[in-house]
Design a protein around this motif. Structure first.
Motif, PDB file in Angstrom:
ATOM      1  N   TYR A 189       0.848  -1.273  -0.103  1.00 21.00           N
ATOM      2  CA  TYR A 189       0.015   0.052   0.028  1.00 21.00           C
ATOM      3  C   TYR A 189       0.671   1.244   0.006  1.00 21.00           C
ATOM      4  O   TYR A 189       1.859   1.390   0.977  1.00 21.00           O
ATOM      5  N   ALA A 190       0.766   2.370  -1.071  1.00 24.44           N
ATOM      6  CA  ALA A 190       1.232   3.288  -0.943  1.00 24.44           C
ATOM      7  C   ALA A 190       0.175   4.597  -0.842  1.00 24.44           C
ATOM      8  O   ALA A 190      -0.657   4.727  -1.469  1.00 24.44           O
ATOM      9  N   ARG A 191       0.313   5.580  -0.093  1.00 24.34           N
ATOM     10  CA  ARG A 191      -0.245   6.594   0.144  1.00 24.34           C
ATOM     11  C   ARG A 191       0.277   7.928  -0.888  1.00 24.34           C
ATOM     12  O   ARG A 191       1.536   7.857  -0.999  1.00 24.34           O
ATOM     13  N   GLY A 192      -0.714   8.483  -1.523  1.00 24.30           N
ATOM     14  CA  GLY A 192      -0.238   9.709  -2.450  1.00 24.30           C
ATOM     15  C   GLY A 192      -0.956  10.577  -2.307  1.00 24.30           C
ATOM     16  O   GLY A 192      -2.123  10.929  -2.000  1.00 24.30           O
ATOM     17  N   CYS A 193      -0.115  11.833  -1.527  1.00 27.10           N
ATOM     18  CA  CYS A 193      -0.800  13.196  -1.158  1.00 27.10           C
ATOM     19  C   CYS A 193      -0.764  13.981  -2.442  1.00 27.10           C
ATOM     20  O   CYS A 193       0.109  14.173  -3.207  1.00 27.10           O
TER      21      CYS A 193
ATOM     22  N   ILE B 100      -4.985   6.097  -1.349  1.00 27.80           N
ATOM     23  CA  ILE B 100      -4.264   4.776  -0.835  1.00 27.80           C
ATOM     24  C   ILE B 100      -4.101   3.989  -2.365  1.00 27.80           C
ATOM     25  O   ILE B 100      -5.205   3.765  -2.990  1.00 27.80           O
ATOM     26  N   ARG B 101      -3.130   3.637  -2.726  1.00 30.65           N
ATOM     27  CA  ARG B 101      -3.050   2.607  -3.919  1.00 30.65           C
ATOM     28  C   ARG B 101      -2.755   1.311  -3.553  1.00 30.65           C
ATOM     29  O   ARG B 101      -1.774   1.000  -2.931  1.00 30.65           O
ATOM     30  N   PRO B 102      -3.564   0.393  -4.048  1.00 30.73           N
ATOM     31  CA  PRO B 102      -3.489  -1.062  -3.857  1.00 30.73           C
ATOM     32  C   PRO B 102      -2.328  -1.815  -4.904  1.00 30.73           C
ATOM     33  O   PRO B 102      -2.489  -2.069  -6.017  1.00 30.73           O
ATOM     34  N   LYS B 103      -1.146  -1.742  -4.348  1.00 25.11           N
ATOM     35  CA  LYS B 103      -0.019  -2.063  -5.226  1.00 25.11           C
ATOM     36  C   LYS B 103       0.283  -3.594  -5.252  1.00 25.11           C
ATOM     37  O   LYS B 103       0.281  -4.228  -4.000  1.00 25.11           O
ATOM     38  N   LEU B 104       0.888  -4.221  -6.179  1.00 23.95           N
ATOM     39  CA  LEU B 104       1.405  -5.441  -6.261  1.00 23.95           C
ATOM     40  C   LEU B 104       2.561  -5.714  -6.125  1.00 23.95           C
ATOM     41  O   LEU B 104       3.359  -6.712  -6.021  1.00 23.95           O
TER      42      LEU B 104
ATOM     43  N   GLY C 173     -10.859  24.398 -13.258  1.00 25.49           N
ATOM     44  CA  GLY C 173      -9.639  25.049 -13.288  1.00 25.49           C
ATOM     45  C   GLY C 173      -8.718  25.090 -12.316  1.00 25.49           C
ATOM     46  O   GLY C 173      -7.610  25.652 -12.066  1.00 25.49           O
ATOM     47  N   LEU C 174      -9.082  24.297 -11.118  1.00 23.97           N
ATOM     48  CA  LEU C 174      -8.381  24.256  -9.856  1.00 23.97           C
ATOM     49  C   LEU C 174      -6.973  23.283 -10.122  1.00 23.97           C
ATOM     50  O   LEU C 174      -7.124  22.204 -10.786  1.00 23.97           O
ATOM     51  N   VAL C 175      -5.968  23.657  -9.874  1.00 26.76           N
ATOM     52  CA  VAL C 175      -4.641  23.090 -10.047  1.00 26.76           C
ATOM     53  C   VAL C 175      -4.135  22.230  -8.896  1.00 26.76           C
ATOM     54  O   VAL C 175      -4.328  22.860  -7.427  1.00 26.76           O
ATOM     55  N   ARG C 176      -3.547  21.184  -8.902  1.00 27.66           N
ATOM     56  CA  ARG C 176      -3.148  20.243  -7.842  1.00 27.66           C
ATOM     57  C   ARG C 176      -1.694  19.557  -8.352  1.00 27.66           C
ATOM     58  O   ARG C 176      -1.794  19.280  -9.565  1.00 27.66           O
ATOM     59  N   PHE C 177      -1.099  19.032  -7.250  1.00 22.63           N
ATOM     60  CA  PHE C 177       0.200  18.834  -7.669  1.00 22.63           C
ATOM     61  C   PHE C 177       0.073  17.489  -6.729  1.00 22.63           C
ATOM     62  O   PHE C 177      -0.089  17.438  -5.552  1.00 22.63           O
ATOM     63  N   GLY C 178       0.404  16.312  -7.588  1.00 25.05           N
ATOM     64  CA  GLY C 178       0.892  15.008  -6.709  1.00 25.05           C
ATOM     65  C   GLY C 178       0.513  13.938  -7.762  1.00 25.05           C
ATOM     66  O   GLY C 178       0.433  13.997  -8.848  1.00 25.05           O
ATOM     67  N   PRO C 179       0.453  12.716  -7.409  1.00 26.60           N
ATOM     68  CA  PRO C 179       0.815  12.238  -5.950  1.00 26.60           C
ATOM     69  C   PRO C 179       2.135  11.829  -5.667  1.00 26.60           C
ATOM     70  O   PRO C 179       2.936  11.477  -6.635  1.00 26.60           O
ATOM     71  N   ASP C 180       2.615  12.132  -4.347  1.00 27.53           N
ATOM     72  CA  ASP C 180       3.957  11.617  -4.074  1.00 27.53           C
ATOM     73  C   ASP C 180       3.750  10.113  -3.716  1.00 27.53           C
ATOM     74  O   ASP C 180       2.485   9.514  -3.927  1.00 27.53           O
ATOM     75  N   VAL C 181       4.692   9.433  -3.236  1.00 25.66           N
ATOM     76  CA  VAL C 181       4.707   8.036  -2.859  1.00 25.66           C
ATOM     77  C   VAL C 181       5.184   7.968  -1.398  1.00 25.66           C
ATOM     78  O   VAL C 181       6.492   8.194  -1.013  1.00 25.66           O
ATOM     79  N   GLU C 182       4.461   7.442  -0.564  1.00 31.56           N
ATOM     80  CA  GLU C 182       4.586   7.307   0.718  1.00 31.56           C
ATOM     81  C   GLU C 182       4.257   5.753   1.224  1.00 31.56           C
ATOM     82  O   GLU C 182       3.139   5.520   1.317  1.00 31.56           O
ATOM     83  N   TRP C 183       5.349   4.816   1.305  1.00 32.29           N
ATOM     84  CA  TRP C 183       4.897   3.467   1.399  1.00 32.29           C
ATOM     85  C   TRP C 183       4.543   3.235   3.088  1.00 32.29           C
ATOM     86  O   TRP C 183       5.030   4.091   3.829  1.00 32.29           O
TER      87      TRP C 183
END
Length: 386
Positions: free
Chosen positions: A234-238, A333-337, A272-282
């Motif tokens: 699992y990796a969280r991305g903000c 949260i990303r379900p990673k393999l 038109g809202l701008v967002r930056f992401g996601p990062d990777v936080e295991w």
């Protein structure tokens, strides 16, 4: 959340009830049960027509075509705004060339390699040496898409059961048996305790599309060889939002992919809202017990101090980003393999030709680009298994 289709009424003698968890619970037959009615599982209209590793690029290309057509037909808000994937240093240029070759080998035929000067002429705030332009990339109102898919499913006779969990399952000679209860019954659960099923479902088809809970759910299938169940990561991305109102870019801007993710990129929504992401936080939440996963007890908070690592990464391609202009947005949260340092894993769509359980299809590791691929994933399952 479970998506049920054409609940059919009691069908088997109570004497076949499973021991312990399912004892005494009412039993109902169903044509199909989709566990996890997200954007992939929510494509229940295709289950009515109701392993191997699928190439993500193939499903993404096909899914993009299907999604644009669907949105146009159903009036779902969307916009083709294109995307630039950028190389900001000399060492990244060969990686950009490799991305182009891989894309072409997987049927992506509209990418354009350009010099940095061309890309910066298109986007004056951008800084890069070279770039790949994807002219057909777009954005979508995902909430409207979900509502449209929900309407499709209900119009075709589906029943959506909210706040409901499949707590376990048995693979029997007579077929699959799902043990179900309301989510509120799980609130006081502690490891080692028992949860009584309030309903036993006897479906002809089960689609395990539970996202973060797909692997924990598969581990609760008695009779399924656990050798076919992968190890979850699992990796969280903000995401952080840009506090200024006017977007400095008209297109999506992506750096090259990083370990565990696609890189901190610029995304623009339909407002038109701008967002930056996601990062990777295991995160260590992969060790949670299955009930905690079913209740989605993951930490989705965004630590405001994480912006300190966002600024230098973003300034590689957007040097004029002002200090203090980033505000905490949201996380996922990303379900990673695959775990840290491991090669990225493909989607896994696993049917009975792989694990030998008739009527069961598991979907593992459906992360980005899962939304883009969602309609193609449903089409694939229908064509292969139904």
């Amino acid at each position: 959340m479970i998506l049920l289709r054409r609940l059919a009424g009691a069908a088997r003698p109570r004497g076949l009830a499973g021991r312990g968890l399912a004892s005494g619970a009412p039993r109902e037959a169903a044509d199909a049960v989709v566990v996890g009615a997200g954007v992939v599982g929510g494509r229940a209209r295709d289950w009515r027509q109701v392993e191997e590793r699928c190439v993500v690029a193939t499903l993404c290309v096909r899914g993009k075509e299907m999604l644009y057509k669907y949105c146009e037909e159903r009036g779902v808000a969307h916009k083709r705004i294109s995307k630039l994937i950028v190389a900001t240093g000399a060492a990244e240029v060969p990686k950009l060339d490799m991305l182009l070759r891989n894309a072409e080998e997987n049927g992506v035929d509209d990418l354009q390699l350009m010099e940095g000067s061309e890309a910066m002429e298109m986007e004056p705030e951008l800084r890069c040496l070279k770039a790949l332009l994807s002219p057909s990339t777009g954005i979508i109102d995902s909430h409207s898409l979900m509502l449209s898919l929900l309407a499709d499913a209900e119009n075709l006779g589906a029943t959506v059961s909210y706040n409901t969990a499949v707590i376990s399952a048995h693979v029997r000679s007579e077929g699959l048996e799902l043990h179900v209860c309301e989510s509120k019954e799980l609130q006081n659960y502690h490891v080692g305790s028992h949860v009584n099923a309030q309903l036993v479902l006897l479906p002809k088809l089960v689609i395990n599309s539970a996202g973060l809970s797909a692997v924990p759910l598969a581990k609760q299938f008695r009779g399924l060889d656990q050798a076919f169940v992968p190890t979850p990561h699992y990796a969280r991305g903000c995401y952080f939002t840009l506090s200024q109102t006017k977007s400095p870019f008209r297109r999506l801007i992506y750096p090259l992919p990083e370990d565990g993710g696609i890189g901190v990129h610029i995304t623009i929504d339909l407002n038109g809202l701008v967002r930056f992401g996601p990062d990777v936080e295991w995160i260590s939440d992969g060790g949670k017990d299955h009930v905690s996963c079913f209740l989605n007890k993951f930490d989705y908070s965004v630590n405001p101090t994480r912006c300190s690592v966002f600024y230098p990464v973003i300034r590689k391609y957007f040097p004029n980003l002002k200090e203090g202009s980033l505000e905490p947005g949201y996380s996922g949260i990303r379900p990673k393999l695959s775990g840290p340092g491991q090669p990225p894993s493909d989607f896994v769509i696993q049917g009975w030709d792989v694990h030998g359980i008739p009527g069961l299809v598991n979907l593992f590791g459906i992360e980005s680009p899962g939304l883009t691929s969602s309609l193609a994933i449903a089409e694939h399952i229908v064509s292969k298994y139904l």
